[in-house]
Design a protein around this motif. Sequence first.
Motif, PDB file in Angstrom:
ATOM      1  N   HIS A  34       0.995  -1.457  -0.015  1.00 57.63           N
ATOM      2  CA  HIS A  34      -0.157  -0.046   0.206  1.00 57.63           C
ATOM      3  C   HIS A  34       1.144   0.853  -0.101  1.00 57.63           C
ATOM      4  CE1 HIS A  34      -3.405  -2.682   1.214  1.00 57.63           C
ATOM      5  NE2 HIS A  34      -3.175  -3.159   1.496  1.00 57.63           N
ATOM      6  N   GLY A  35       0.826   2.372  -0.307  1.00 56.64           N
ATOM      7  CA  GLY A  35       0.809   3.407  -0.795  1.00 56.64           C
ATOM      8  C   GLY A  35       0.559   4.948  -1.314  1.00 56.64           C
ATOM      9  N   ALA A  36       0.955   5.490  -1.507  1.00 60.67           N
ATOM     10  CA  ALA A  36       1.014   6.648  -2.433  1.00 60.67           C
ATOM     11  C   ALA A  36       2.480   8.005  -2.099  1.00 60.67           C
ATOM     12  CB  ALA A  36      -0.069   7.455  -2.027  1.00 60.67           C
ATOM     13  N   PRO A  37       2.393   8.637  -3.431  1.00 60.23           N
ATOM     14  CA  PRO A  37       3.115   9.801  -3.402  1.00 60.23           C
ATOM     15  C   PRO A  37       3.100  10.939  -2.059  1.00 60.23           C
ATOM     16  CG  PRO A  37       3.313   9.410  -5.152  1.00 60.23           C
ATOM     17  CD  PRO A  37       1.699   8.691  -4.824  1.00 60.23           C
ATOM     18  N   THR A  38       3.528  11.225  -1.366  1.00 67.21           N
ATOM     19  CA  THR A  38       3.596  12.462  -0.076  1.00 67.21           C
ATOM     20  C   THR A  38       4.737  13.551  -0.472  1.00 67.21           C
ATOM     21  OG1 THR A  38       5.273  11.577   1.446  1.00 67.21           O
ATOM     22  CG2 THR A  38       2.911  10.741   1.840  1.00 67.21           C
TER      23      THR A  38
END
Length: 331
Positions: A34-38
């Motif tokens: 799971h993840g996304a750009p921060t």
Amino acid sequence: MIRHRTSAAAAFAGAVTFLLAGSTLLAAAPAYAHGAPTDPVSRVAACGLASEGLAGTPACRAAVAANGGQPLGSWDNLRVAGVNGRDRQVIPDGKLCSGGIAAYAGLDLSRSDWPATKLAPGAPFTLTYRSSIPHEGTFSLYLTRQGYSPDAPLTWDDLAPEPFLTVKDPALRNGAYRIPARLPEGRTGRHVLYTVWRNTSTPDTYYSCSDVVLPGGSTDRAEAATTPPARAAVPPPPKAPTKAPERAPKPAAASPSASPSAAPSSPSPAPASAAAESANTAPVADTGSPLTPTTAALAGAAALAVAALGTVLLRRRRTATAGRPHRRHRR
């Protein structure tokens, strides 16, 4: 009693069998990343990740309203299974930011006030993609073409046919993938950095939109051309020229009170103070002269004292002589 023991043994054997079967199923199931750009912050992280502190922005509130008032899906779970590289066929135009998932539909709103990161065109930057579980896969980064309008839905035609950067299997360190990159040149204004993460160890593909602002557009150049002349044309503050004339008339007003001899001898703009200074310093300058007014006064006073003393002595002599008997002169 025996029946109870037999039943208990059977129940225990069944529980062990269930646990073993469950552990086998868990081992066989894939561990989903799971993840996304921060950084640059993505829309899903801005609106769904509390640590970003951006959930209360107008764009994020509008995204929740577009979801029927329901919160967006989890910030790290915007993924579509079974795409297998057919992104343009599976994800429809206008739904690139949500991946076509209803729980994230608010992220597709056409707005120019999404939380954005300021970057420089053609300059290096680092994409920070926060994740919890390391997995193999390929990151592809796209940037919208020049002329993209944030007031229109994002389509595949707004992106270049090929990504400007592709990175395979980067290392996960301290809970994030950090990917060095360099933005394409020739872009100015507001754009979308579109990140596609195609997992190879899972069947999922992750999509995210990060809004960026690239300075140096036509608007910025126009402001740079007009702002300096406008600032240069501003007259100086009115206080500076008004104070100087106020100081100039003061010496002229004070000059009549000064003595005529002191005014020309002193270069000071205040003749009265110059005359006072001359009066104070004159005795010091004349101390060595034997003919000073002070010496002459002392000499005159001494002469008067001597004359007065002589007069007193003469009077006493005459009085003494008058009191004596007159003696005739013998022949």
